[in-house]
Design a protein around this motif. Structure first.
Motif, PDB file in Angstrom:
ATOM      1  N   ALA A   1       0.877  -1.177   0.000  1.00  0.00           N
ATOM      2  CA  ALA A   1       0.000   0.000   0.000  1.00  0.00           C
ATOM      3  C   ALA A   1       0.907   1.216   0.000  1.00  0.00           C
ATOM      4  O   ALA A   1       1.427   1.607   1.051  1.00  0.00           O
ATOM      5  N   TRP A   2       1.138   1.781  -1.171  1.00  0.00           N
ATOM      6  CA  TRP A   2       2.091   2.883  -1.266  1.00  0.00           C
ATOM      7  C   TRP A   2       1.639   3.936  -2.264  1.00  0.00           C
ATOM      8  O   TRP A   2       0.770   3.701  -3.118  1.00  0.00           O
ATOM      9  N   ILE A   3       2.251   5.101  -2.144  1.00  0.00           N
ATOM     10  CA  ILE A   3       2.063   6.210  -3.071  1.00  0.00           C
ATOM     11  C   ILE A   3       3.414   6.543  -3.687  1.00  0.00           C
ATOM     12  O   ILE A   3       4.438   6.587  -2.990  1.00  0.00           O
ATOM     13  N   ARG A   4       3.416   6.789  -5.001  1.00  0.00           N
ATOM     14  CA  ARG A   4       4.660   7.100  -5.722  1.00  0.00           C
ATOM     15  C   ARG A   4       4.562   8.501  -6.335  1.00  0.00           C
ATOM     16  O   ARG A   4       3.540   8.846  -6.944  1.00  0.00           O
ATOM     17  N   TYR A   5       5.635   9.257  -6.167  1.00  0.00           N
ATOM     18  CA  TYR A   5       5.743  10.577  -6.795  1.00  0.00           C
ATOM     19  C   TYR A   5       6.951  10.576  -7.718  1.00  0.00           C
ATOM     20  O   TYR A   5       8.050  10.175  -7.324  1.00  0.00           O
ATOM     21  N   SER A   6       6.743  11.039  -8.972  1.00  0.00           N
ATOM     22  CA  SER A   6       7.805  10.976  -9.989  1.00  0.00           C
ATOM     23  C   SER A   6       8.147  12.345 -10.557  1.00  0.00           C
ATOM     24  O   SER A   6       8.638  12.442 -11.682  1.00  0.00           O
ATOM     25  N   GLY A   7       7.925  13.417  -9.791  1.00  0.00           N
ATOM     26  CA  GLY A   7       8.093  14.751 -10.348  1.00  0.00           C
ATOM     27  C   GLY A   7       9.273  15.547  -9.854  1.00  0.00           C
ATOM     28  O   GLY A   7       9.366  16.751 -10.137  1.00  0.00           O
ATOM     29  N   PHE A   8      10.196  14.919  -9.134  1.00  0.00           N
ATOM     30  CA  PHE A   8      11.333  15.684  -8.630  1.00  0.00           C
ATOM     31  C   PHE A   8      12.303  16.082  -9.742  1.00  0.00           C
ATOM     32  O   PHE A   8      12.917  17.143  -9.681  1.00  0.00           O
ATOM     33  N   THR A   9      12.468  15.246 -10.746  1.00  0.00           N
ATOM     34  CA  THR A   9      13.349  15.552 -11.874  1.00  0.00           C
ATOM     35  C   THR A   9      12.605  15.245 -13.168  1.00  0.00           C
ATOM     36  O   THR A   9      11.489  14.718 -13.161  1.00  0.00           O
ATOM     37  N   SER A  10      13.248  15.549 -14.283  1.00  0.00           N
ATOM     38  CA  SER A  10      12.643  15.286 -15.591  1.00  0.00           C
ATOM     39  C   SER A  10      12.933  13.873 -16.089  1.00  0.00           C
ATOM     40  O   SER A  10      12.435  13.474 -17.141  1.00  0.00           O
ATOM     41  N   TYR A  11      13.738  13.100 -15.343  1.00  0.00           N
ATOM     42  CA  TYR A  11      14.061  11.746 -15.778  1.00  0.00           C
ATOM     43  C   TYR A  11      12.822  10.856 -15.640  1.00  0.00           C
ATOM     44  O   TYR A  11      12.202  10.804 -14.570  1.00  0.00           O
ATOM     45  N   PRO A  12      12.453  10.104 -16.678  1.00  0.00           N
ATOM     46  CA  PRO A  12      11.270   9.227 -16.578  1.00  0.00           C
ATOM     47  C   PRO A  12      11.473   8.064 -15.616  1.00  0.00           C
ATOM     48  O   PRO A  12      10.502   7.464 -15.162  1.00  0.00           O
ATOM     49  N   GLY A  13      12.714   7.721 -15.299  1.00  0.00           N
ATOM     50  CA  GLY A  13      12.981   6.602 -14.406  1.00  0.00           C
ATOM     51  C   GLY A  13      13.225   7.009 -12.971  1.00  0.00           C
ATOM     52  O   GLY A  13      13.771   6.226 -12.190  1.00  0.00           O
ATOM     53  N   GLU A  14      12.813   8.232 -12.595  1.00  0.00           N
ATOM     54  CA  GLU A  14      13.011   8.711 -11.229  1.00  0.00           C
ATOM     55  C   GLU A  14      11.689   8.710 -10.476  1.00  0.00           C
ATOM     56  O   GLU A  14      10.654   9.133 -11.015  1.00  0.00           O
ATOM     57  N   SER A  15      11.693   8.197  -9.232  1.00  0.00           N
ATOM     58  CA  SER A  15      10.476   8.200  -8.430  1.00  0.00           C
ATOM     59  C   SER A  15      10.823   7.990  -6.965  1.00  0.00           C
ATOM     60  O   SER A  15      11.898   7.489  -6.619  1.00  0.00           O
ATOM     61  N   VAL A  16       9.869   8.376  -6.103  1.00  0.00           N
ATOM     62  CA  VAL A  16       9.942   8.116  -4.668  1.00  0.00           C
ATOM     63  C   VAL A  16       8.657   7.415  -4.260  1.00  0.00           C
ATOM     64  O   VAL A  16       7.563   7.878  -4.600  1.00  0.00           O
ATOM     65  N   ARG A  17       8.785   6.280  -3.571  1.00  0.00           N
ATOM     66  CA  ARG A  17       7.627   5.551  -3.065  1.00  0.00           C
ATOM     67  C   ARG A  17       7.628   5.622  -1.541  1.00  0.00           C
ATOM     68  O   ARG A  17       8.661   5.423  -0.898  1.00  0.00           O
ATOM     69  N   ILE A  18       6.436   5.851  -0.980  1.00  0.00           N
ATOM     70  CA  ILE A  18       6.265   5.915   0.470  1.00  0.00           C
ATOM     71  C   ILE A  18       5.137   4.979   0.847  1.00  0.00           C
ATOM     72  O   ILE A  18       4.036   5.061   0.293  1.00  0.00           O
ATOM     73  N   GLY A  19       5.406   4.077   1.802  1.00  0.00           N
ATOM     74  CA  GLY A  19       4.376   3.169   2.273  1.00  0.00           C
ATOM     75  C   GLY A  19       4.885   1.751   2.389  1.00  0.00           C
ATOM     76  O   GLY A  19       6.099   1.482   2.356  1.00  0.00           O
ATOM     77  N   HIS A  20       3.959   0.826   2.528  1.00  0.00           N
ATOM     78  CA  HIS A  20       4.290  -0.599   2.626  1.00  0.00           C
ATOM     79  C   HIS A  20       4.504  -1.126   1.210  1.00  0.00           C
ATOM     80  O   HIS A  20       3.593  -1.100   0.381  1.00  0.00           O
TER      81      HIS A  20
END
Length: 466
Positions: A108-127
């Protein structure tokens, strides 16, 4: 308590994000019906008997994409066996304990991919399910903040992990040694030659202060008795060895890991009260070398591996506790437990020699694996998840393992978008299939005289509904 928490968490996440704002919703249901037969886990030394059950396994999942940058993912599981069974979920390799029916929150997580312009960049928070290619460090669902950045030149990741709960309804808690344990992890890899990768990784595990009982305190059977402050540092080389679809004729993997730090263990008196604390410094090495050859365009692969992990006192290696060990190492699409399914060994005081062959066809794959297990230190222990008895010392001969896996796929591959983390790593094969896993372990002289051969056979039909 765990069931109520899991249900509340899933409901809160769903209610917090109305579907009216979702640009895209993907969902799938993985259903499996199977049978599992296990030999006596005491190798015939005591009074345990063999065990046979059938089971149903339902695993729904949904991905909600709100925008190009925001995604939510939920995955659960309901397991319904006909009797007591050793839960054989590949993502739960250190939770090998008897269970009945249960429901579980896997992710059960949320992912944010907007910190950089790279399509392979993301941060996931949760289980979430965190893993590396070889899963010898990471391969488990944990509570985490996890960052990934993949580009054409390099791949990197970093995260902080903790396990608050297994989030399952059957009352099975985390193993005592995993409670109140924090992890920090980092990984960086790049190509030193075209299609030849070198990677550097680090993992630190530290138990929260106060996790051990105090001196003279009375302990329970499941009390936490060890606290660790350990760091794994490693380097690895590969050209796609753990990717069954890699077209290279010769594929290899090599890694070296150095483990250092210290442990504190509570020593118990006869009444289970804490009598003392024992401190042990650790400086241990583990390494794996593997090569696989596929002759020309033939769908046949043959390969060999050798894994070393130090043993005895300060040199006793151990895995992280959040490893997986199930990977595609034979060249077949089906993942296999790397150190014998009937034994389910972990690295630590072991030398493992492996030979294997596989046949990988569009709708079928087969693999056979032969292994020889030896201790590094004949008097030090080893860790196995599928046996209830330990070695008796005096010999390095742990025994032989034989595994056979056969799969028939009922449809062409169809990838659920949410299963991919942006870096090409998919948590499971989303193809309906019928699969047989058969494994034997023949104990050597390191076990008590007269020990019987242990076995595990699993037949499972899996259907995906998208």
């Amino acid at each position: 308590m765990t069931t109520k928490f899991s249900a509340a968490l899933a409901s809160a996440v769903l209610l917090a994000v109305p579907q009216a704002f979702a640009l895209q919703i993907n969902s799938a249901l993985r259903t499996a019906v199977g049978g599992q037969a296990d030999g006596p886990r005491d190798l015939g030394q005591n009074d345990l008997s063999s065990n046979e059950v059938v089971y149903l396994n339902f695993s729904p999942r949904v991905s909600i994409e709100f925008s190009q940058d925001w995604t939510m993912y939920l995955r659960g599981r309901a397991f319904l066996p006909s009797g007591d069974v050793i839960d054989n979920d590949e993502t739960q390799s250190t939770l090998q304990r008897e269970t009945k029916s249960f429901v579980k929150l896997d992710e059960a997580w949320i992912r944010y991919s907007g910190f950089t312009s790279y399509p392979g960049e993301s941060v996931r928070i949760g289980h979430q399910f965190v893993r590396e290619n070889d899963r010898s460090w990471l391969g488990r669902d944990v509570d985490a903040i996890y960052w990934v950045l993949n580009t054409t030149r390099f791949t990197s990741s970093a995260g902080v992990f903790y396990q608050f709960s297994p989030y399952r309804s059957d009352g099975i808690d985390l193993p005592p040694e995993q409670r109140k344990r924090m992890y920090g992890h980092g990984n960086f890899s790049t190509d030193w030659l075209p299609e030849h990768q070198v990677g550097f990784r680090a993992l630190h595990a530290r138990d929260v202060d106060g996790s051990l009982p105090s001196l003279a305190a009375t302990t329970a059977a499941d009390s936490k008795l060890e606290a660790v402050n350990l760091t794994w540092l490693g380097v690895y080389f590969s050209n796609g060895y753990l990717n069954a679809r890699n077209p290279n004729s010769i594929k290899y993997w090599a890694d070296v890991t150095y483990l250092f730090g210290n442990t504190v263990t509570a020593g118990l008196a006869s009444d289970r009260s804490v009598a003392r604390f024992n401190r042990q410094s650790i400086g241990a090495v583990a390494s794996t070398v593997a090569v696989r050859w596929r002759p020309g365009v033939l769908p046949i692969s043959v390969g060999a591996e050798y894994a070393y992990s130090g043993g005895g006192g300060k040199s006793q290696y151990r895995q992280s506790g959040i490893q997986g060990n199930s990977v595609q190492f034979t060249g077949a699409s089906a993942s296999s437990y790397r150190y014998n399914e009937a034994l389910r060994a972990q690295l630590g005081n072991l030398r493992i020699a492996t030979l294997y062959a596989s046949l990988n066809l569009p709708s079928n794959d087969f693999s056979i694996v032969l292994q020889k297990f030896n201790k590094d230190d004949r008097f030090a222990p080893i860790v196995t998840n599928n046996l209830s008895v330990g070695t008796v010392g005096g010999s390095t001969d742990v025994g032989y393992g034989l595994d056979f896996v056969a799969s028939h796929y009922l449809q062409i591959p169809a990838v659920l978008r949410s299963l991919d983390d942006g870096g090409g790593l998919v948590t499971e094969d989303p193809r309906s299939s019928i699969r047989l896993r058969a494994s034997l372990f023949n104990p050597g002289n390191a076990y008590a005289a007269g020990s019987d051969i242990n076995y595990r056979v699993i037949v499972e039909a899996t259907l995906w509904w998208f």
